[in-house]
Write an enzyme that holds these catalytic residues in place. Sequence first.
Site, PDB file in Angstrom:
ATOM      1  CG  ASN A  19       0.481   2.481 -13.398  1.00 34.28           C
ATOM      2  OD1 ASN A  19       0.010   3.286 -14.187  1.00 34.28           O
ATOM      3  ND2 ASN A  19      -0.095   1.302 -13.173  1.00 34.28           N
TER       4      ASN A  19
ATOM      5  CE  LYS B 125      -3.360  10.239 -11.765  1.00 30.07           C
ATOM      6  NZ  LYS B 125      -2.284   9.243 -11.549  1.00 30.07           N
TER       7      LYS B 125
ATOM      8  CG  ASP C  48      -1.811   1.185   1.339  1.00 29.43           C
ATOM      9  OD1 ASP C  48      -1.612   2.169   0.591  1.00 29.43           O
ATOM     10  OD2 ASP C  48      -2.731   1.159   2.180  1.00 29.43           O
TER      11      ASP C  48
ATOM     12  CE1 TYR D 212      -7.019   9.732 -11.777  1.00 31.06           C
ATOM     13  CE2 TYR D 212      -7.598  11.164 -13.611  1.00 31.06           C
ATOM     14  CZ  TYR D 212      -6.919  10.064 -13.113  1.00 31.06           C
ATOM     15  OH  TYR D 212      -6.130   9.314 -13.948  1.00 31.06           O
TER      16      TYR D 212
END
Length: 256
Positions: free
Chosen positions: A86, A156, A59, A152
């Site tokens: 990733n 990013k 994790d 999100y």
Amino acid sequence: MLFSGKIALISGGTRGIGFNVSKKLIEEGAFCYITGRNEKDGHLAETVLGENARYVPTDTTDEKEVDNIFHLIDSNHGRLDLAVNNAGVTTKRASVRELDIKEWRRVIDINLMGSLMMMSRQIALMSKTEGSSIVNVSSCAGVLGQPRQSAYSTSKAALNMLTQVAAIECANPPEGQNIIRVNAVCPGPTLGGMNTEERLRANPESTQEKIQSTAMKRFANPEEITATIIWLLSSQSSFVTGSLLAVDGGFTAGKF
């Protein structure tokens, strides 16, 4: 082979883009450590990838688990040459005024804080080796704001900035340490991973929205993203660092 004898670490390497990258690296001579939280997926990926892959349940938001895999790599090899961060998640679409703060924190923890902890330890270990390279898997959603995807997109966008800051630092390392190149790839909508066939069928409106968001009007195949990541990891991109490379079918080219 491009990566003969190299040691690689791929977080989120058990499926989707991460699995494809691991497969290609192994084909090109690398030994890959792959991580993921789903142990069933991890052991299956390890079996498919073969003897030059090792799955380590991790994790990336848990410091002890992150420390464990770097201790393992350092003990076994004394170095790390290549890394791809990733591991990432998204959440249900919702406007800012409707957001679920727990979900927001979960996305930030995994997409940003997890990558930060991995990068910190990657840099410390990779500085021992010449020609090392890190690639962060970001998103076109971190380049252009996306409505109802605030968690999100923000995670990013922050990962993109972290990539550039780390690239500048690693291009001018302290004396006695080696340069590390740090880049990010920003994919558009890509099949697999978050866009499984099951999810796409279950959400036809969202699926069409994703397709129409690209100038090329289609999803990417994971192999198309993998090819760019492999190039960024290789010596063929030796003068490339701090780049945010869009592989998005024209998503960020403008309005259309």
